[in-house]
Design a protein around this motif. Structure first.
Motif, PDB file in Angstrom:
ATOM      1  N   ALA A 383      -8.820 -51.935   7.882  1.00  0.00           N
ATOM      2  CA  ALA A 383      -8.267 -53.021   8.688  1.00  0.00           C
ATOM      3  C   ALA A 383      -7.740 -54.174   7.840  1.00  0.00           C
ATOM      4  CB  ALA A 383      -9.322 -53.535   9.653  1.00  0.00           C
ATOM      5  N   GLN A 384      -8.184 -54.266   6.586  1.00  0.00           N
ATOM      6  CA  GLN A 384      -7.774 -55.353   5.711  1.00  0.00           C
ATOM      7  C   GLN A 384      -6.608 -54.946   4.818  1.00  0.00           C
ATOM      8  OE1 GLN A 384      -8.344 -58.460   5.320  1.00  0.00           O
ATOM      9  NE2 GLN A 384      -7.776 -58.954   3.211  1.00  0.00           N
ATOM     10  N   THR A 385      -6.715 -53.806   4.156  1.00  0.00           N
ATOM     11  CA  THR A 385      -5.726 -53.404   3.150  1.00  0.00           C
ATOM     12  C   THR A 385      -4.779 -52.308   3.621  1.00  0.00           C
ATOM     13  OG1 THR A 385      -7.155 -51.698   2.208  1.00  0.00           O
ATOM     14  CG2 THR A 385      -7.403 -53.947   1.350  1.00  0.00           C
ATOM     15  N   LYS A 386      -5.102 -51.660   4.746  1.00  0.00           N
ATOM     16  CA  LYS A 386      -4.339 -50.537   5.298  1.00  0.00           C
ATOM     17  C   LYS A 386      -4.432 -49.269   4.444  1.00  0.00           C
ATOM     18  CE  LYS A 386      -3.189 -53.451   8.425  1.00  0.00           C
ATOM     19  NZ  LYS A 386      -3.966 -53.448   9.696  1.00  0.00           N
ATOM     20  N   GLU A 387      -5.306 -49.268   3.449  1.00  0.00           N
ATOM     21  CA  GLU A 387      -5.498 -48.059   2.650  1.00  0.00           C
ATOM     22  C   GLU A 387      -6.306 -47.037   3.446  1.00  0.00           C
ATOM     23  OE1 GLU A 387      -8.747 -48.486  -0.487  1.00  0.00           O
ATOM     24  OE2 GLU A 387      -8.456 -50.597   0.107  1.00  0.00           O
ATOM     25  N   PRO A 388      -6.157 -45.744   3.151  1.00  0.00           N
ATOM     26  CA  PRO A 388      -6.935 -44.729   3.881  1.00  0.00           C
ATOM     27  C   PRO A 388      -8.420 -44.803   3.524  1.00  0.00           C
ATOM     28  CG  PRO A 388      -5.684 -43.723   2.093  1.00  0.00           C
ATOM     29  CD  PRO A 388      -5.217 -45.138   2.190  1.00  0.00           C
ATOM     30  N   ILE A 389      -9.272 -44.557   4.501  1.00  0.00           N
ATOM     31  CA  ILE A 389     -10.712 -44.533   4.266  1.00  0.00           C
ATOM     32  C   ILE A 389     -11.081 -43.125   3.820  1.00  0.00           C
ATOM     33  CG2 ILE A 389     -12.991 -44.805   5.326  1.00  0.00           C
ATOM     34  CD1 ILE A 389     -11.687 -46.801   7.282  1.00  0.00           C
ATOM     35  N   LYS A 390     -11.413 -42.980   2.545  1.00  0.00           N
ATOM     36  CA  LYS A 390     -11.656 -41.662   1.966  1.00  0.00           C
ATOM     37  C   LYS A 390     -13.136 -41.313   1.848  1.00  0.00           C
ATOM     38  CE  LYS A 390      -7.390 -41.791  -0.767  1.00  0.00           C
ATOM     39  NZ  LYS A 390      -6.801 -41.734  -2.148  1.00  0.00           N
ATOM     40  N   ASN A 391     -13.999 -42.318   1.687  1.00  0.00           N
ATOM     41  CA  ASN A 391     -15.425 -42.067   1.488  1.00  0.00           C
ATOM     42  C   ASN A 391     -16.237 -42.809   2.559  1.00  0.00           C
ATOM     43  OD1 ASN A 391     -18.040 -41.657   0.662  1.00  0.00           O
ATOM     44  ND2 ASN A 391     -17.729 -42.364  -1.434  1.00  0.00           N
ATOM     45  N   PRO A 392     -16.649 -42.117   3.631  1.00  0.00           N
ATOM     46  CA  PRO A 392     -17.392 -42.781   4.714  1.00  0.00           C
ATOM     47  C   PRO A 392     -18.680 -43.451   4.245  1.00  0.00           C
ATOM     48  CG  PRO A 392     -16.649 -40.604   5.406  1.00  0.00           C
ATOM     49  CD  PRO A 392     -16.391 -40.692   3.931  1.00  0.00           C
TER      50      PRO A 392
END
Length: 497
Positions: A383-392
């Motif tokens: 939500a901050q950087t728009k990068e994909p979340i890869k490691n839950p």
């Protein structure tokens, strides 16, 4: 409490339970599940027992009840063409009352955890007068025991199980949490019969005792291990997941009801499948609804059933469920709550997944695909950087009060940045922050966790010891959430020339 006193207490509990069951069994055939209405329609009673506050049962109970899902799927053709359904819902705080009502033929379908399910099915084998109870579907489960927990008062100096030696500890005797506590004590070298004073307390009494400091620690099952800390009067020092022993809640049905009305059992399971789908597709909305229906805060519901939650929802009956039942047989026999003749290897004979397979077939689902589905974990973009979340396991979440949706972050650092931004813009209201144990991925309340910051990377841990073990590798210190906030704020201050 001496060994003799403990055994006497357990024997008394067992006798009370058995006596209650014996009294109920005498009425087994006194209540008919079918009758005739004033219009001469055949009336079929469908009596369902659930545990609303034991939130592992909500997809089989509260959601179906409140969303009228059973009514949606009940058969209305063939032998059910001229039928009037009388659906009776009752909620209890634990499994034994449901078992008593099922024995008395006052409940047809019941929901309970692995330990009370074991007592239910073995009691029917002995006292059911030819009627059995069948394990037909699973509700929420944890492959490692997450959901059970040991808690201490919020301001207690105790941070580990070993520090409970010589202290007074309570748990609901005969529950999965009780079994977890005994195993956890033995794993750290504490003799539960000599080294601690162990007493039986229900969730309600245990919570009150934690509030008033009358006990040093309390062990309990879903959702109390998260609910009491969330409400601010307790702190978790041990998670059942640390034992690595699976636990689950399941659906049981009286065999006579299932034999006479198999289409109704299938209809109920189709409703369960839709309830599961609703939670998977809209976890925040469903958590909010369940708070209204069951009185358990939505944030706690989300901790269990949101992405990367402490519990996974899968209706199929798998080896992990049989392992939990086998463990409950062994533990209950050790506690004197189960007949010594019960063989743990017989638990597979207690289940019948044919009704669930039929329900899945009718709604277009493949049983094996559902059984082997991947866990529901955090995904999408930050939500901050728009990068994909890869490691839950390294992800963080922020659920602001009044917001319908949870904000997801790829890292705790990104979550802290968003939090600071919202505060600066005066947009941040009260809310809850979730982080995840770096080693195991367990969802944690941020304010009750421990942290290690190594450069730009921030890792969260359930226990202080695990955080210290990790911190030693890089030579940094462990901080609590307040310390983490202060440290982060200092790094954001402009340097002075």
């Amino acid at each position: 409490m001496t060994r003799r006193n403990l055994l006497s207490c357990l024997l008394l509990v067992s006798l009370v339970f058995t006596g209650a069951c014996s009294n109920q069994t005498s009425d087994n055939n006194s209540i008919n599940t079918t009758s005739r209405s004033s219009t001469n329609k055949k009336v079929i009673r469908i009596a369902i027992g659930t545990q609303d506050q034991t939130i592992n049962t909500v997809t089989g109970g509260a959601v179906i009840r409140e969303e009228k899902l059973l009514e949606k799927y009940l058969p209305k053709t063939g032998k059910y063409e001229n039928v009037e359904y009388k659906i009776e819902w009752t909620s209890y705080t634990s499994g034994p009352p449901i078992t008593n009502k099922m024995l008395a033929n006052q409940i047809d379908i019941g929901m309970m955890g692995d330990f009370p399910s074991t007592i239910n099915m073995t009691t029917f084998q002995q006292k059911g007068n030819g009627v059995r109870t069948i394990y037909i579907a699973s509700l929420a489960y944890s492959p490692n025991g997450a959901g059970n927990a040991v808690m201490v008062p919020k301001n207690s100096p105790i941070n580990s199980l070993t520090e409970l030696k010589g202290k007074q500890v309570s748990a609901p005797f005969g529950s999965a949490a009780h079994g977890m506590l005994l195993r956890a004590f033995r794993n750290v070298g504490i003799d539960p019969q000599k080294d601690v004073t162990l007493i039986s307390q229900s969730p309600e009494v245990g919570g009150s005792s934690l509030k008033t400091g009358q006990i040093d620690a309390h062990a309990n099952f879903v959702p109390f291990g998260e609910l009491f800390p969330f409400r601010g009067f307790a702190r978790k020092i041990f998670d059942g997941a640390e034992t690595g022993v699976p636990t689950f809640h399941g659906v049981l049905v009286r065999s006579d009801f299932a034999k006479e009305n198999p289409e109704i059992v299938v209809a109920y399971l189709k409703a369960l499948l839709e309830a599961n789908k609703m939670f998977r597709e809209q976890p925040e909305a469903m958590a909010t609804n369940v708070e209204k229906w069951c009185g358990v805060e939505r944030e706690v519901m989300y901790m269990f059933f949101g992405p990367s939650g402490l519990q996974q929802i899968n209706p199929t009956i798998r080896q992990v469920n049989f392992d939990a039942l086998k463990n409950s047989v062994v533990t209950l026999k050790q506690l004197g709550r189960l007949d010594a003749s019960v063989n743990p290897e017989d638990v597979t004979k207690w289940a019948d997944d044919s009704y669930l397979r039929q329900a899945m077939k009718e709604v277009g689902l493949n049983y094996d695909e559902v059984a082997n589905a991947k866990d529901f974990v955090i995904s999408g973009e930050d939500a901050q950087t728009k990068e994909p979340i890869k490691n839950p396991k390294m992800a963080a979440q922020l659920w602001l009060k009044g917001n319908d949706k949870v904000m997801n972050f790829a890292s705790i650092k990104n979550m802290m940045a968003m939090s600071q931004k919202l505060k600066a813009e005066r947009k941040q209201d009260e809310g809850v922050i979730f982080v995840h144990d770096r080693n195991n991925g367990w969802k944690l309340l941020a304010e009750n966790s421990f942290y290690v910051q190594d450069g730009n990377e921030i890792s969260a841990f359930l226990t202080q010891k695990n955080a210290q073990d990790f911190a030693q590798k890089s030579g940094v210190k462990v901080v609590d959430f307040k310390g983490l906030q202060q440290s982060y704020a200092q790094t954001q201050q402009p340097s002075k020339l």
